[in-house]
Design a protein around this motif. Structure first.
Motif, PDB file in Angstrom:
ATOM      1  N   GLY A  16       0.768  -1.234   0.000  1.00 40.99           N
ATOM      2  CA  GLY A  16       0.000   0.000   0.000  1.00 40.99           C
ATOM      3  C   GLY A  16       0.797   1.280   0.000  1.00 40.99           C
ATOM      4  O   GLY A  16       0.464   2.238  -0.701  1.00 40.99           O
ATOM      5  N   SER A  17       1.880   1.320   0.809  1.00 45.58           N
ATOM      6  CA  SER A  17       2.601   2.578   0.977  1.00 45.58           C
ATOM      7  C   SER A  17       4.112   2.377   0.884  1.00 45.58           C
ATOM      8  O   SER A  17       4.802   2.254   1.900  1.00 45.58           O
ATOM      9  CB  SER A  17       2.242   3.214   2.329  1.00 45.58           C
ATOM     10  OG  SER A  17       2.937   4.421   2.517  1.00 45.58           O
ATOM     11  N   PRO A  18       4.665   2.384  -0.326  1.00 47.21           N
ATOM     12  CA  PRO A  18       6.119   2.298  -0.473  1.00 47.21           C
ATOM     13  C   PRO A  18       6.843   3.434   0.254  1.00 47.21           C
ATOM     14  O   PRO A  18       7.958   3.244   0.740  1.00 47.21           O
ATOM     15  CB  PRO A  18       6.323   2.387  -1.989  1.00 47.21           C
ATOM     16  CG  PRO A  18       5.034   1.916  -2.576  1.00 47.21           C
ATOM     17  CD  PRO A  18       3.974   2.384  -1.631  1.00 47.21           C
ATOM     18  N   LEU A  19       6.210   4.612   0.328  1.00 47.82           N
ATOM     19  CA  LEU A  19       6.843   5.744   0.995  1.00 47.82           C
ATOM     20  C   LEU A  19       7.051   5.455   2.479  1.00 47.82           C
ATOM     21  O   LEU A  19       8.152   5.636   3.015  1.00 47.82           O
ATOM     22  CB  LEU A  19       6.003   7.011   0.802  1.00 47.82           C
ATOM     23  CG  LEU A  19       6.587   8.331   1.328  1.00 47.82           C
ATOM     24  CD1 LEU A  19       6.072   9.503   0.490  1.00 47.82           C
ATOM     25  CD2 LEU A  19       6.228   8.568   2.792  1.00 47.82           C
ATOM     26  N   THR A  20       5.996   5.001   3.172  1.00 48.27           N
ATOM     27  CA  THR A  20       6.122   4.720   4.601  1.00 48.27           C
ATOM     28  C   THR A  20       7.072   3.565   4.843  1.00 48.27           C
ATOM     29  O   THR A  20       7.856   3.570   5.809  1.00 48.27           O
ATOM     30  CB  THR A  20       4.742   4.428   5.209  1.00 48.27           C
ATOM     31  OG1 THR A  20       3.830   5.472   4.861  1.00 48.27           O
ATOM     32  CG2 THR A  20       4.823   4.333   6.720  1.00 48.27           C
ATOM     33  N   HIS A  21       7.035   2.562   3.975  1.00 49.15           N
ATOM     34  CA  HIS A  21       7.952   1.434   4.076  1.00 49.15           C
ATOM     35  C   HIS A  21       9.405   1.914   4.004  1.00 49.15           C
ATOM     36  O   HIS A  21      10.237   1.554   4.854  1.00 49.15           O
ATOM     37  CB  HIS A  21       7.665   0.445   2.947  1.00 49.15           C
ATOM     38  CG  HIS A  21       8.657  -0.670   2.834  1.00 49.15           C
ATOM     39  ND1 HIS A  21       8.687  -1.737   3.707  1.00 49.15           N
ATOM     40  CD2 HIS A  21       9.669  -0.880   1.946  1.00 49.15           C
ATOM     41  CE1 HIS A  21       9.670  -2.559   3.367  1.00 49.15           C
ATOM     42  NE2 HIS A  21      10.272  -2.066   2.302  1.00 49.15           N
ATOM     43  N   ALA A  22       9.717   2.734   3.011  1.00 51.71           N
ATOM     44  CA  ALA A  22      11.087   3.229   2.844  1.00 51.71           C
ATOM     45  C   ALA A  22      11.490   4.134   4.004  1.00 51.71           C
ATOM     46  O   ALA A  22      12.627   4.067   4.501  1.00 51.71           O
ATOM     47  CB  ALA A  22      11.199   3.983   1.520  1.00 51.71           C
ATOM     48  N   LEU A  23      10.572   4.992   4.450  1.00 45.37           N
ATOM     49  CA  LEU A  23      10.866   5.907   5.551  1.00 45.37           C
ATOM     50  C   LEU A  23      11.218   5.143   6.823  1.00 45.37           C
ATOM     51  O   LEU A  23      12.218   5.452   7.495  1.00 45.37           O
ATOM     52  CB  LEU A  23       9.655   6.805   5.799  1.00 45.37           C
ATOM     53  CG  LEU A  23       9.754   7.749   7.004  1.00 45.37           C
ATOM     54  CD1 LEU A  23      10.767   8.853   6.729  1.00 45.37           C
ATOM     55  CD2 LEU A  23       8.392   8.354   7.337  1.00 45.37           C
ATOM     56  N   LEU A  24      10.427   4.133   7.162  1.00 44.13           N
ATOM     57  CA  LEU A  24      10.663   3.410   8.413  1.00 44.13           C
ATOM     58  C   LEU A  24      11.914   2.534   8.338  1.00 44.13           C
ATOM     59  O   LEU A  24      12.622   2.377   9.336  1.00 44.13           O
ATOM     60  CB  LEU A  24       9.432   2.567   8.759  1.00 44.13           C
ATOM     61  CG  LEU A  24       8.186   3.376   9.124  1.00 44.13           C
ATOM     62  CD1 LEU A  24       7.022   2.450   9.451  1.00 44.13           C
ATOM     63  CD2 LEU A  24       8.459   4.314  10.291  1.00 44.13           C
ATOM     64  N   ASN A  25      12.191   1.969   7.184  1.00 45.86           N
ATOM     65  CA  ASN A  25      13.424   1.187   7.056  1.00 45.86           C
ATOM     66  C   ASN A  25      14.651   2.086   7.189  1.00 45.86           C
ATOM     67  O   ASN A  25      15.645   1.713   7.846  1.00 45.86           O
ATOM     68  CB  ASN A  25      13.447   0.454   5.711  1.00 45.86           C
ATOM     69  CG  ASN A  25      12.779  -0.904   5.798  1.00 45.86           C
ATOM     70  OD1 ASN A  25      12.783  -1.544   6.831  1.00 45.86           O
ATOM     71  ND2 ASN A  25      12.176  -1.334   4.709  1.00 45.86           N
ATOM     72  N   ALA A  26      14.600   3.263   6.564  1.00 51.26           N
ATOM     73  CA  ALA A  26      15.724   4.194   6.678  1.00 51.26           C
ATOM     74  C   ALA A  26      15.864   4.694   8.109  1.00 51.26           C
ATOM     75  O   ALA A  26      16.990   4.852   8.626  1.00 51.26           O
ATOM     76  CB  ALA A  26      15.524   5.366   5.723  1.00 51.26           C
ATOM     77  N   ALA A  27      14.748   4.945   8.782  1.00 45.07           N
ATOM     78  CA  ALA A  27      14.802   5.382  10.175  1.00 45.07           C
ATOM     79  C   ALA A  27      15.369   4.284  11.069  1.00 45.07           C
ATOM     80  O   ALA A  27      16.107   4.563  12.027  1.00 45.07           O
ATOM     81  CB  ALA A  27      13.414   5.782  10.653  1.00 45.07           C
ATOM     82  N   ALA A  28      15.045   3.020  10.756  1.00 45.15           N
ATOM     83  CA  ALA A  28      15.606   1.904  11.513  1.00 45.15           C
ATOM     84  C   ALA A  28      17.121   1.844  11.354  1.00 45.15           C
ATOM     85  O   ALA A  28      17.865   1.620  12.320  1.00 45.15           O
ATOM     86  CB  ALA A  28      14.967   0.594  11.064  1.00 45.15           C
TER      87      ALA A  28
END
Length: 351
Positions: A16-28
């Protein structure tokens, strides 16, 4: 531990949300590297997984974007007209966290997850039709625990447009919803849902008639899911036109009061969706006890139902479950994604 929670929840954001996926992985990754995300998340290191700290972090950044205070990050956010560029997303997100570190930390700590996803009205509407029909088509007294802004307390005022062209609910509603059903509820769909009354509670209710409340709920919507953004905005406009008070109260204590009496000639339905994980073990136990006590008093002319849409880890999806008293019926009506759609109705729910 915190980085793992970020990565775990990021997987649920796809497709659903590639943006949120990428944001949270980068934040991790930034958490592992001892970067600014760790300072922004200070105080959340030992939060329960069920409080979903990663989504609270993403919502804090979206809040800043929606409020017009993160222009560099906003260019990635479709919710404000941006275009995601995942290769440079974290560069702009990190700069935003650095600039607003104290406020991000405050938003993360102060705000519980408030999705209040109106797509769940689809399964809810069908489940209410089933429950009402099983007890003789009684009007429904709807009680929602963990109601947030109360957006799902208007299931009869939504237009549900089915694949065959038919429309359930209110065809003239401002909120037009494609419930994306596979199969149909085991009920007479030509009969309108009749609501006797509606009420809700939340430990931190959101007043959707205010800009602050609308901003708060909007921040938890994944910004690159245009359909969810549109549904939420329509649902908030509907809530302004048809207000239903959401009482500030814990669910168990509120249920004890609401279920002290079961009115004659009415089906009382206790409903909750994707909120059980946020309740403490003691609150869950007290809530179960309140429901069990009321179930023991239910009669044929004053029945009680529990209708829930919650994740089931054993199956890896979300299930719509219905219990009815005094009939003693307990049935799985179907399953779907966390936002309520798409949803698949069970072919033979009665066994």
């Amino acid at each position: 531990m915190l980085a793992k929670l970020f990565r775990d929840i990021s997987t649920s954001c796809l497709p659903g949300s590639p943006l949120t996926h990428a944001l949270l992985n980068a934040a991790a990754d930034d958490l592992d590297a001892g970067g600014v995300t760790g300072r922004a998340m200070a105080g959340s290191e030992r939060d329960r997984p069920g409080t979903v700290p990663g989504l609270r972090f993403a919502a804090a950044l979206h809040h800043l974007v929606l409020d017009g205070r993160a222009p560099a990050l906003a260019k990635h956010y479709p919710s404000v007209g941006g275009e995601p560029r995942l290769e440079t997303l974290w560069t702009d997100a990190e700069a935003t966290v650095r600039e607003h570190e104290a406020e991000v930390r405050q938003l993360v700590r102060a705000n519980a997850v408030q999705t209040n996803e109106v797509g769940r009205s689809g399964p809810l509407y069908g489940g209410l039709l089933v429950a009402s029909e099983r007890v003789g088509e009684l009007p429904v007294r709807l009680l929602e625990v963990g109601a947030s802004g109360g957006l799902n307390l208007r299931p009869h005022k939504v237009a549900y447009r089915l694949a065959d062209g038919s429309v359930l609910g209110d065809p003239d509603s401002e909120l037009q919803l494609d419930p994306e059903w596979t199969g149909l509820p085991p009920a007479n769909l030509s009969r309108p849902l009749v609501l006797h009354s509606r009420a809700g509670c939340d430990v931190d209710p959101v007043d959707v008639t205010t800009r602050a409340g609308q901003l708060h709920l909007s921040s938890f919507v994944w910004p690159d899911m245009a359909s969810r953004v549109d549904r939420l905005r329509a649902a908030m406009r509907l809530a302004v036109a048809d207000p239903v008070k959401v009482e500030r109260a814990g669910g168990a204590e509120w249920l004890e009061r609401q279920l002290a009496e079961l009115p004659e000639g009415v089906l009382t339905v206790v409903w909750h969706s994707v909120m059980w994980q946020y309740a403490s073990p003691s609150e869950r136990e007290r809530g179960r006890a309140a429901l069990a006590e009321a179930a023991a008093r239910a009669t044929g002319s004053a029945p009680l139902a529990l209708l829930v849409y919650e994740p089931r880890r054993a199956r890896g999806n979300f299930e719509l479950l219905l219990k009815l008293w005094p009939a003693g019926l307990s049935v799985r009506l179907g399953h779907g994604w966390g936002h309520g759609l798409p949803f698949t109705w069970a072919e033979q729910p009665w066994g």
